[in-house]
Design an enzyme around this catalytic site. Structure first.
Site, PDB file in Angstrom:
ATOM      1  N   LYS A 166       2.964  -6.224  -4.559  1.00 48.08           N
ATOM      2  CA  LYS A 166       4.115  -5.559  -4.242  1.00 48.08           C
ATOM      3  C   LYS A 166       5.420  -6.531  -4.769  1.00 48.08           C
ATOM      4  CE  LYS A 166       2.617  -2.284  -1.697  1.00 48.08           C
ATOM      5  NZ  LYS A 166       1.310  -2.575  -1.564  1.00 48.08           N
TER       6      LYS A 166
HETATM    7  C1  LIG Z   1       2.590   3.320   0.734  1.00 50.87           C
HETATM    8  C2  LIG Z   1       1.912   2.331   1.421  1.00 50.87           C
HETATM    9  N1  LIG Z   1       1.740   2.147   2.680  1.00 50.87           N
HETATM   10  C3  LIG Z   1       1.366   1.265   3.218  1.00 50.87           C
HETATM   11  C4  LIG Z   1       0.668   0.317   2.630  1.00 50.87           C
HETATM   12  C5  LIG Z   1      -0.211  -0.819   3.189  1.00 50.87           C
HETATM   13  O1  LIG Z   1       0.357  -2.047   3.055  1.00 50.87           O
HETATM   14  P1  LIG Z   1      -0.581  -3.469   3.358  1.00 50.87           P
HETATM   15  O2  LIG Z   1      -1.613  -3.809   2.328  1.00 50.87           O
HETATM   16  O3  LIG Z   1       0.555  -4.564   3.555  1.00 50.87           O
HETATM   17  O4  LIG Z   1      -1.193  -3.255   4.808  1.00 50.87           O
HETATM   18  C6  LIG Z   1       0.408   0.311   1.046  1.00 50.87           C
HETATM   19  C7  LIG Z   1      -0.350  -0.443   0.296  1.00 50.87           C
HETATM   20  O5  LIG Z   1      -0.489  -0.363  -0.749  1.00 50.87           O
HETATM   21  C8  LIG Z   1       1.195   1.467   0.546  1.00 50.87           C
HETATM   22  O6  LIG Z   1       0.920   1.810  -0.596  1.00 50.87           O
END
Ligand SMILES: Cc1ncc(COP(=O)(O)O)c(C=O)c1O
Length: 392
Positions: free
Chosen positions: A189
């Site tokens: 990210k």
């Molecule tokens: C659109 C979206 N929402 C949520 C997430 C989840 O993030 P995390 O891995 O921090 O839980 C991601 C992860 O790639 C994502 O692309």
């Protein structure tokens, strides 16, 4: 035509922008002896809240945890429904299933790939409790329309801002607009703590609930009330979760936060170079820019192929990129095409024609601040060479 430079090694699809400053901060936390949530996590929360213009920020260990806690804070129940774009990652809808509730999928806008506000209204039922817009790739969803629909129907808005730091919508920072905004600090990210997330809200009651539930449902306030019992006293007020962010992660997050503006500008420059290079080629559709008063975080550069103009399909396009040592990815395989959602809710590809079509022709190109000018040129050369070579 000048011969393309051949890369010696694969250009990764994503790489974190982590340097000695992050390493030094993490090392100092480790030396301090306090490894888990403490003063660094608290400092990260307050600096992050100030950055995005939120009253409260709660640091957690993923965006998935953040969204789970936000839905818990609004009291989501099994019989409820939550509106989610089908064009997203697993996490956005799975957190709704944690409650036994139903994620109601909605199609997306063909340009932004964000939830189509016009289609949200039609998906609302008496059971709907919340809308979860996703800011695809770092470009804001249409928050004014979504907010107006939510107000009309008394729904909560929980933004999935996993891609959207730092993003602006009509001059306002994402994180300062809706009931909740949930960020991701996963390794790929735009701000990373390895794994991590943040919940932003202006509502003190919700923020307190998220704080309690992210650490076993233990009330931090309880021991203050029972001072006679001493500082070891605590009370479990609900069966919570284990979602807290460590000081090790927060130390990294603070350094990343201080360079977030610079990293975003570098990604924007890369996006501009790609768009300038691809604009003249009718077989390629560059990733669309954000509207003028918005700010794109450029977490992703979603190139789209006009497949009718190619003699090869997208899978072969990927192989050709790989042969030229360029990493790439696809964002996303829409949820309604996955077995779980097909089998549980009977979704079919033609239920969401825009998402089904756009997914087939999307290619995410590398875009991160660690890329050198030569790396960017290698991607441009590879993509334009493939486009010319396989033009119908
Ligand atoms: C659109 C979206 N929402 C949520 C997430 C989840 O993030 P995390 O891995 O921090 O839980 C991601 C992860 O790639 C994502 O692309």
């Amino acid at each position: 035509m000048t011969k393309m430079r051949v890369r010696e090694s694969l250009l990764p699809f994503a790489l974190p922008d982590v340097d000695d400053a992050e390493i030094a901060e993490v090392a100092s936390v480790i030396r301090s002896g306090w490894l888990t949530s403490g003063s660094k996590a608290a400092q990260f929360e307050s600096e992050f809240a100030a950055f995005v213009g939120a009253k409260h920020a709660v640091a957690v260990n993923s965006c998935t945890a953040a969204m789970h806690l936000a839905l818990e804070a609004i009291g989501l129940r099994a019989q409820d429904e939550v509106i989610v774009p089908t064009y997203t990652f697993a996490a956005t809808a799975e957190v709704v299933r944690y409650f036994g509730a139903k994620p109601v999928l909605v199609d997306v806008d063909p340009v932004s790939l964000c939830i189509d506000p016009a289609k949200v209204e039609a998906a609302i039922t008496p059971r709907t409790r919340a809308i979860v817009p996703v800011h695809m790739g770092g470009r804001s969803a249409e928050m004014d329309e979504i907010g107006a629909t939510a107000s009309r129907h008394d729904l909560r808005v929980i933004e999935d801002a996993a891609h959207a730091f730092p993003t602006k919508y009509r001059g306002r920072m994402i994180g300062s607009i809706s009931d909740f905004t949930c960020f991701s600090f996963y390794a790929t990210k735009t701000l990373t703590t390895g794994e991590g997330g943040m919940i932003c809200t202006d509502n003190e009651k919700w923020a307190d609930r998220c704080r309690v539930m992210c650490l076993h449902g233990i009330s931090h306030q309880a021991w203050k009330r029972y001072t006679a019992e001493g500082s070891w006293y605590y009370e479990i007020v609900a069966p919570g979760f284990k979602y807290n962010m460590t000081d090790i992660a927060a130390a990294m997050g603070l350094v990343q936060l201080h360079k977030a503006g610079r990293m975003r500008e570098q990604r924007e420059r890369i996006a501009r170079r790609y768009t300038t290079a691809f604009r003249g080629l009718p077989e390629l559709e560059p990733a669309p820019e954000a509207p003028a008063q918005d700010q794109h975080a450029w977490h992703l550069y979603a190139l789209r192929l006009n497949l009718d103009s190619f003699t090869i399909d997208r899978a072969r396009f990927f192989d050709e990129l790989k042969d030229r040592k360029i990493g790439a990815s696809v964002h996303f395989i829409p949820l309604h095409l996955h077995p779980y959602y097909r089998e549980t809710y009977g979704y079919k590809p033609d239920h969401f024609p825009v998402a089904s079509r756009e997914y087939q022709r999307e290619v995410s190109l590398p875009i991160y601040s660690k890329m050198t000018d030569d790396d960017v040129q290698d991607v441009i050369d590879a993509v334009t060479e493939i486009a010319r070579q396989y033009l119908r």
